[in-house]
Each structure stands twice: as C-alpha cells, then as structure tokens.
Design an enzyme around this catalytic site. Structure first.
Site, PDB file in Angstrom:
ATOM      1  N   GLU A   9       0.813  -1.220   0.000  1.00 21.30           N
ATOM      2  CA  GLU A   9       0.000   0.000   0.000  1.00 21.30           C
ATOM      3  C   GLU A   9       0.846   1.269   0.000  1.00 21.30           C
ATOM      4  O   GLU A   9       0.435   2.289  -0.532  1.00 21.30           O
ATOM      5  CB  GLU A   9      -0.942   0.007   1.212  1.00 21.30           C
ATOM      6  CG  GLU A   9      -1.951   1.134   1.206  1.00 21.30           C
ATOM      7  CD  GLU A   9      -3.107   0.895   2.152  1.00 21.30           C
ATOM      8  OE1 GLU A   9      -3.690   1.895   2.614  1.00 21.30           O
ATOM      9  OE2 GLU A   9      -3.446  -0.262   2.429  1.00 21.30           O
ATOM     10  N   ASP A 105      -2.581  -2.955   3.286  1.00 20.88           N
ATOM     11  CA  ASP A 105      -2.969  -3.091   4.684  1.00 20.88           C
ATOM     12  C   ASP A 105      -4.041  -4.161   4.835  1.00 20.88           C
ATOM     13  O   ASP A 105      -5.000  -4.215   4.052  1.00 20.88           O
ATOM     14  CB  ASP A 105      -3.500  -1.764   5.229  1.00 20.88           C
ATOM     15  CG  ASP A 105      -2.373  -0.793   5.545  1.00 20.88           C
ATOM     16  OD1 ASP A 105      -1.204  -1.173   5.374  1.00 20.88           O
ATOM     17  OD2 ASP A 105      -2.665   0.341   5.951  1.00 20.88           O
ATOM     18  N   TYR A 310       0.340  -3.924  13.822  1.00 23.87           N
ATOM     19  CA  TYR A 310      -0.624  -3.169  13.020  1.00 23.87           C
ATOM     20  C   TYR A 310      -1.522  -2.289  13.886  1.00 23.87           C
ATOM     21  O   TYR A 310      -2.144  -2.770  14.844  1.00 23.87           O
ATOM     22  CB  TYR A 310      -1.484  -4.153  12.223  1.00 23.87           C
ATOM     23  CG  TYR A 310      -2.408  -3.512  11.229  1.00 23.87           C
ATOM     24  CD1 TYR A 310      -1.914  -2.905  10.080  1.00 23.87           C
ATOM     25  CD2 TYR A 310      -3.777  -3.516  11.432  1.00 23.87           C
ATOM     26  CE1 TYR A 310      -2.764  -2.321   9.162  1.00 23.87           C
ATOM     27  CE2 TYR A 310      -4.643  -2.936  10.517  1.00 23.87           C
ATOM     28  CZ  TYR A 310      -4.128  -2.341   9.379  1.00 23.87           C
ATOM     29  OH  TYR A 310      -4.975  -1.762   8.473  1.00 23.87           O
TER      30      TYR A 310
END
Length: 702
Positions: A9, A105, A310
C-alpha cells in the site's frame, strides 16, 4: 522465469517486504529479484469516478438533477498519483508475472486499494493475500509461508466497495444539495454529520443542566475519612439542608463506635492491551495528542521503525498462536527503561491469561503490542516515544503478576447515624511496579477492633453542587463514536479531522466546541442524516456484507432511498443559512461581501456567491522557519511583493529570504523555495474518501 508481483500500500511497507524477500531496487520505483517484483500504491491510486464521467458536469449541477445515482459506478485514476498507477499496471501486465500477492494493509480499506487497481487495469491473473500484523523481516517471511487465495476476501472487497459507494451517494448529493440551496460551501456525510451531532448533543446537555445543592457529613479516624451513608439507599449525598443540619446536631458530643472492620485480600490484573481507539483516548488524556497525531505516530512505529504491530485494530486481545512469541518480544525490550520488569517476567513461564488471550475476541488483527525488533529510542520523535512507551507498559503489565492488596472497610456509628470509610493496603505491587508505585504503609486503623468506642469525633458538614458533564475532548468523542458504532478504528480520526478542518468544530483548550456554522449545519440537514442509530446500523450492515450475511445490493438500495429523502427535504426546506465570516471587503466582480476563509494552510478571501468564484489569497502558511524564534512563518502579499511574517514580529521579503539562504551556504534555489510553499499546501496523507478528490478543486474555488 515465472515471477510473483507483490503489491503493497505504501513505499515504506514495499521496501520492508523487498528487503525481507531479498529484492534489489530498480531505480527507486520498484524492487526485483529472480522470484519477486515488489511495488506499491500511494494510498488509493484508483477511485470512484467524478460526476463528469456520467455526463453531469459538476459546474452544471442543478437541484433538478439531484440525486445523481450512477448505475453502474465507474472508476478513474486519481490524477495526483497517475504515474504510479501506470507503473503498477505495467508491472502487473508483464508476461513473466504470473501471480499477484495483495500486500496492502490487512483490512477493509487496504483490500479496496488493491482490488480497484486490479479491476480498473483489467488484471485477471491469480491473486494471493498476505495478511500480517507487523512488517518485521520475521513476520513478512512467515506471512509468505501462509499466503491464502486472494478470493477468500471477496466479501471484504464487496463491503469496502459498498462503503465507498454509500459515501459517494450520500456525501456528494447531500453536499451539493445543501451548497446550492444556501449558496455556501456546506458538506454533510454519512458519519461526519452524526459525529458533529455528538459534540453538539453534549453542549446541549451542559446548557440545560440545572445544578442542585447537596450536603455531606464526615469525620476522620486514623487518617481514614468516614462519610455518612443512608443504610437503605447507600447514598451519601443529602439534598435537604435542614436534614443535614439535624443529622450533624444528632452526632455532636456522642462517642464513635466501630461496628466492624472488614478486611479482604484481593487481586487486580492489569487492564488489558490496547486497541487503536483506547490508545488514542489515553494519548489525548495524558499528552493532549489528537487522534490523528496518535495514528500518525503509530503508523511510523509500525511501518518505519517496525517496533509495533498493526495499528488499525479494534481488538484488545491476542490469539493463542501469539503466546509462543511473547518471550522474544520481551527480550527485545531488555535494553529499554523497562528492563527490570523484563527480568521479572523472564523468571516465569509465559503461558498467556484469559484476560488478554481469547481467539473469539480477535477479528482481523490482534491487540497492539511490541514486535521482536529492538527499539532505537534515539530514532523516535517525541510523539513516537510517548506512544511506544504507552504500548510497552500495557504489554508488560499484562505479563506481570497481579497487583495484590487488602481491601479495608470501616463501618462506624454515632447514635443512629452510619458512617463508612474505605482504604486499601498494598500486599504485592505486581504490575504496578511498572508505574513506579511506592508501597504504602499499613494504616493505623488495623490496630482497632470491632466494638471499640472512641471519644466523640468532630463531624463536619460540607456543601457542594452537582456538576454538569464536561465538554467532549477528542478522546471522549472517539469513545462516544465507538459506543455509537460510528465509523471504524481506521476512519474515526479522519472524521474528527474533517469536522475540524471544515470549521464545524473547533478546539477550546482541550475541549471540542461546535462553531456557529456547525450548529447551523445541524439545523439545516435532515434528521435522518444526524441519526447516530441509523449510521451505526449501516456500519453493522457493512460487517454483515464482509461476512456474506447481507448483500451489498440491498444495503445500497437503502442508501439510495435515504439519499432521495435527504435531497427532497433539503429542496423543500425554508430554513436560511447566514454566513458568520463576512469581511468588510466587496467582491470586485459581483459586488457581494467577501468571506474570510481560514485554515491550517493560510487565509484567503472568497466570494460568498459560489457562482462568481472570485478568490484572493491573503496569507499562506509555509515551512520556512523564522531565524529568531524558529517557528513557521506565513507568506503574505501579492505576487512580486511576497513577505514572510512571523508571529514574533519578524518580517522578511521573499527576495531577501532567498539571498540570506544563499549567503549562509545552505543553498535554497527558487525551486526549493517553491517546494517549501507547495509542501505546506499538501496534507500528510489523503483520507480515502470517495468524493474528496472530486470536491477538492471545487472547494479551492469557494
């Protein structure tokens, strides 16, 4: 040789993946070796098409045309990142690329970033999905060992598309209807309007609050405050002054009898791990950091420094497979300020506890925890250090022994009046050692016994008033949005930023307050779009779509029905909008009063008639630093007469600024100065809003 293209991304994640896979840079545009080609997006490269693509020029919209409902929707390349799109497309089309790994992501919006590129470029090659929670070499290599068929996430893609289309339909049509109806730049949104209403709702609660006087009776024994309590209601506040006075008189000159002292040993486990919302709330409460600042720091710690997992997670729990990695993560923290806690944790086995390990409470991603990478504190900025320490403290706390204490309750009577005092004694600090807590000394009350009498105590009567709730901070608003089901952990900070940047909400100290424009907007929009219950239902529907429990078509049918209702109510409304930012200057083109528009990029005058389009820049915030106080300066003045101005009073012509830079041998060319100015016009990273790009040029004209 057949190769696999890996599509990340962002460049930072792409570089991390390339490094883990042993790929070499190809001119800085992509990485490659004999097995893999690694490239990336820059956020969204493709978005939903603008109205012009459906034969409805934005400038020619009329109320009669609304609502515009595309069928089918079209996609288009975002102009700002089209070079990157065509590079990615070219790489995907290569004959030696046989498979594509989606490494964006691991979430709803990340899925949309990749799938829109694949759809628009007509790429039909097999896809696989990389689903990881950190971008360390180890996590990436392990992730590539367990790649799954990309079509496993087709329903997630459907949910993401449905979200984007819903925001396009509601936001674009509602915004255009409001703006044309009132000849003003007004916007509404599926989530932003209910979020604004939450701020206003708290203000209304405060304004309508009527304080009430109350009274309390108390005395002190052995350092413990004992407060009168009604035996039936368990309430300590007395709302009758006469009753309070009478109770005090009844207690005067009477001995105190200790009815009983209750002692109970208890344990308290640490409060659990962080999800993004809780982390944002704590950072706002402790450090006055905005939700966006916290997310930005988290993204850097995740992508750049690789020391946290994350960030965009809504879970406070770990899965059982993570338990086996805890020891390595603790070892990575041994050279940090928390080394003593790490040593204590290392003395015992790490088995995991139900208070923070529960597979059923983990969705796409587990809680935010440190990775196995050793942190380099010297590379962190101030915000990153604060956020990292918060996460580490939470993480280590759940691994340490529980806090053990003795809970003490004293019940005393004076005549017929009951008084209760409470305190606690530390037995074992456990996880509280991380907070540098000091062990308390046992209170003298433990030397007392049941039935003991004490000479008459001095009972005091205090008066207070009930207090209204406080105004919302950003942390409070995040909590309210979470409780109401508004948005997701990935979007809430952007929603808050949007209502602030639109000047519907402003900061007054640490609190959020609606502006006149914000309150007017809420009065002008239909009630349906203000409803947090309806918006929360939509978010639930999107979750159902991702689980294949509802169809995207049915969801969008409801959205279209609502949009038609919103547009109809706006058309029929007789309410008026009044500009609050009128200047004393008149438009040289049409004669109407100009509006003063301020934002973080500067200040300008614009005509209140949107059809006129006249605008004039007054000042622009730049990245040029004042040589006296080192704060960012503003650039004011017409072309050829530009002057840098600082709040400390320093002024400098642009030409003199260039000369000074040349003389200091920190050569700053004209191009670099322009880069300074251009950078100040750019947002950190565009929010993936399906109609933001469509409106951007139009908003700049207003």
């Amino acid at each position: 040789m057949n190769k696999t293209l890996v599509f990340a991304e962002k460049p930072s994640v792409g570089r991390s993946i390339a490094e883990a896979l042993g790929c070499q840079s190809k001119g800085g545009k992509f990485f490659e070796n004999d097995r893999y080609v690694v490239t990336w997006a820059l956020g969204h490269l493709v978005t939903l098409a603008s109205p012009e693509k459906y034969g409805v020029p934005f400038e020619q919209w009329t109320m009669e045309r609304l609502p515009v409902i595309p069928d089918p929707f079209k996609l288009e390349v975002i102009s700002q990142t089209k070079k990157q799109y065509y590079l990615v497309k070219k790489l995907m089309e290569r004959s030696d690329v046989k498979t594509i790994v989606i490494a964006t992501d691991a979430g709803r919006e990340g899925e949309l970033v990749a799938r829109w590129v694949l759809d628009y470029a007509h790429i039909k090659k097999p896809i696989q999905r990389l689903w990881i929670s950190s971008v360390t070499d180890k996590a990436i290599k392990e992730g590539f060992k367990r790649l799954v068929d990309g079509h496993k996430y087709d329903n997630l893609y459907e949910a993401a598309q449905a979200r984007a289309k819903a925001d396009w339909i509601v936001g674009l049509n509602g915004t255009k209807a409001l703006s044309m109806k009132h000849n003003a730049s007004l916007s509404l949104g599926r989530v932003q309007t209910p979020a604004l209403d939450l701020v206003y709702g708290r203000e209304q609660m405060i304004q309508s609050f009527v304080p009430k006087s109350f009274y309390e009776l108390e005395f002190t024994i052995d350092g413990i405050t004992c407060r009168w309590m009604d035996e039936k209601t368990k309430q300590s506040r007395i709302f009758s002054k006469d009753k309070a006075k009478q109770l005090k008189e009844n207690c005067q000159s009477k001995e105190v009898k200790i009815k009983h002292i209750r002692k109970k040993n208890k344990k308290a486990y640490a409060s659990g791990l962080y999800d993004l919302t809780l982390l944002q709330r704590d950072a706002n409460r402790l450090y006055d950091m905005s939700a966006k600042q916290t997310l930005n720091a988290m993204q850097s710690l995740y992508e750049k420094h690789k020391v946290l997992t994350y960030p965009r997670t809504d879970s406070k729990y770990l899965t059982t497979d993570i338990v086996g990695t805890l020891d390595e993560r603790v070892r990575a923290l041994r050279q940090t300020p928390y080394k003593e806690a790490c040593k204590e944790i290392a003395r015992g086995p790490l088995k995991g506890h139900p208070s923070y390990v529960d597979n059923k409470k983990v969705g796409d991603h587990h809680a935010i925890i440190p990775t196995e990478e050793r942190p380099n504190y010297t590379a962190f900025n101030n915000h990153e250090t604060k956020i990292y320490n918060l996460v580490v403290e939470k993480f280590l706390a759940v691994l340490m022994p529980p806090y053990e204490y003795m809970d003490i309750e004293l019940v005393a009577v004076i005549g017929d009046a009951h008084f209760i005092g409470k305190t606690q004694v530390d037995v074992n600090l456990g996880w509280k050692k991380i907070q540098k807590t000091i062990m308390q000394n046992p209170p003298d009350i433990l030397k007392r016994s049941d039935g003991e009498t004490i000479a008459n105590a001095y009972v005091t009567l205090s008066e207070g008033k009930t207090q209204p709730p406080s105004y919302l901070t950003e942390g409070d608003l995040l909590h309210e949005m979470e409780q109401a089901g508004l948005g997701t952990v990935a979007t809430r900070s952007d929603i808050i930023e949007k209502i602030i940047s639109n000047f519907y909400v402003e900061h007054q100290g640490k609190y959020l307050r609606t502006t006149k424009t914000g309150r007017q907007l809420l009065d002008l929009v239909p009630d349906a779009i203000r409803s947090k219950e309806l918006t929360a239902k939509w978010e639930k529907d999107l979750e159902y779509i991702a689980k294949a429990e509802r169809s995207a078509q049915d969801f969008l049918h409801d959205i279209i029905k609502l949009t038609k209702q919103i547009v109809r109510e706006i058309k029929q409304s007789e309410k008026k909008f009044k500009h609050e930012n009128l200047s004393s200057e008149s438009c040289p083109q049409c004669g109407q009063k100009l509006l003063v528009i301020k934002n973080k990029y500067g200040k300008k005058l614009v005509c209140q008639d949107r059809g006129c389009g006249y605008k004039k820049n007054l000042s622009k915030t730049t990245n040029a630093r004042c040589p006296q106080c080192h704060k960012k300066m503003e650039l004011v003045g017409d072309k050829g007469q530009e002057t840098f101005v600082c709040r400390c009073g320093y002024k400098e012509k642009l030409a003199a600024f260039n000369t000074r830079k040349d003389k200091s041998k920190k050569t700053m060319s004209k191009k670099e100065v322009q880069r300074y100015l251009k950078k100040s016009d750019q947002k950190n990273e565009p929010f993936n809003n399906p109609f933001a790009n469509i409106l951007q040029k139009k908003i700049d004209k207003d």
